[in-house]
Write a protein that holds these residues in place. Structure first.
Motif, PDB file in Angstrom:
ATOM      1  N   VAL A 266      56.568 -11.089  25.079  1.00 20.92           N
ATOM      2  CA  VAL A 266      56.125 -11.504  23.757  1.00 20.92           C
ATOM      3  C   VAL A 266      54.752 -10.902  23.483  1.00 20.92           C
TER       4      VAL A 266
ATOM      5  N   GLU B 296      50.961 -10.808  21.896  1.00 19.77           N
ATOM      6  CA  GLU B 296      49.874 -11.766  21.697  1.00 19.77           C
ATOM      7  C   GLU B 296      49.880 -12.314  20.268  1.00 19.77           C
ATOM      8  N   HIS B 297      50.225 -11.473  19.304  1.00 17.48           N
ATOM      9  CA  HIS B 297      50.207 -11.868  17.895  1.00 17.48           C
ATOM     10  C   HIS B 297      51.610 -12.151  17.347  1.00 17.48           C
ATOM     11  N   GLU B 298      52.547 -12.404  18.218  1.00 14.70           N
ATOM     12  CA  GLU B 298      53.937 -12.698  17.868  1.00 14.70           C
ATOM     13  C   GLU B 298      54.034 -14.042  17.161  1.00 14.70           C
TER      14      GLU B 298
ATOM     15  N   ARG C 171      55.460 -16.670  19.511  1.00 17.29           N
ATOM     16  CA  ARG C 171      54.840 -16.757  20.839  1.00 17.29           C
ATOM     17  C   ARG C 171      54.908 -18.172  21.405  1.00 17.29           C
TER      18      ARG C 171
ATOM     19  N   ALA D 208      58.250 -18.798  22.811  1.00 20.03           N
ATOM     20  CA  ALA D 208      58.457 -18.080  24.073  1.00 20.03           C
ATOM     21  C   ALA D 208      57.759 -18.806  25.218  1.00 20.03           C
ATOM     22  N   GLU D 209      56.553 -19.264  24.977  1.00 22.56           N
ATOM     23  CA  GLU D 209      55.806 -19.988  26.017  1.00 22.56           C
ATOM     24  C   GLU D 209      56.476 -21.318  26.351  1.00 22.56           C
TER      25      GLU D 209
ATOM     26  N   VAL E 125      52.900 -11.847  28.227  1.00 23.46           N
ATOM     27  CA  VAL E 125      52.265 -11.851  26.907  1.00 23.46           C
ATOM     28  C   VAL E 125      51.420 -10.588  26.825  1.00 23.46           C
TER      29      VAL E 125
ATOM     30  N   HIS F  30      55.336  -8.828  16.929  1.00 21.96           N
ATOM     31  CA  HIS F  30      56.778  -9.061  17.052  1.00 21.96           C
ATOM     32  C   HIS F  30      57.537  -7.773  17.363  1.00 21.96           C
TER      33      HIS F  30
END
Length: 91
Positions: free
Chosen positions: A18, A20-22, A25, A28-29, A46, A52
């Motif tokens: 993923v 960092e600016h997704e 995010r 995903a985490e 990350v 994205h």
């Protein structure tokens, strides 16, 4: 309906990449945390400064190429070792 809220105990090893600016995010985490809590193997990557679907930019960016290389290694590793039974022993 979200897979995060489901029983994840039967899922295979997972690798999540993923940016960092997704926008997704946090999802995903959360999924990585839930997989770990379910006793499943999960790698979370990350990528700093990425957005994205950054792996789709391969071969144009280093981050994309590195992510695809990690994914390929993960697949090879995950499919070359014997599966584990529910009790943690080799099946």
């Amino acid at each position: 309906m979200s897979p995060v809220a489901e029983d994840l105990s039967g899922l295979p090893p997972s690798s999540i990449h993923v940016g960092e600016h997704e926008l997704l995010r946090i999802d995903a985490e959360t999924m990585a945390t839930r997989l770990s809590q379910a006793g499943r193997t999960c790698e979370l990557h990350v990528r700093e400064g990425q957005m994205h679907d950054f792996p789709a930019a391969a071969p144009r960016t280093h981050a994309s190429n590195a992510a695809l290389d990690q994914m390929a290694r993960f697949i090879v590793d995950a499919t070359s070792r014997p599966p584990k039974a529910d009790n943690g022993e080799t099946a």
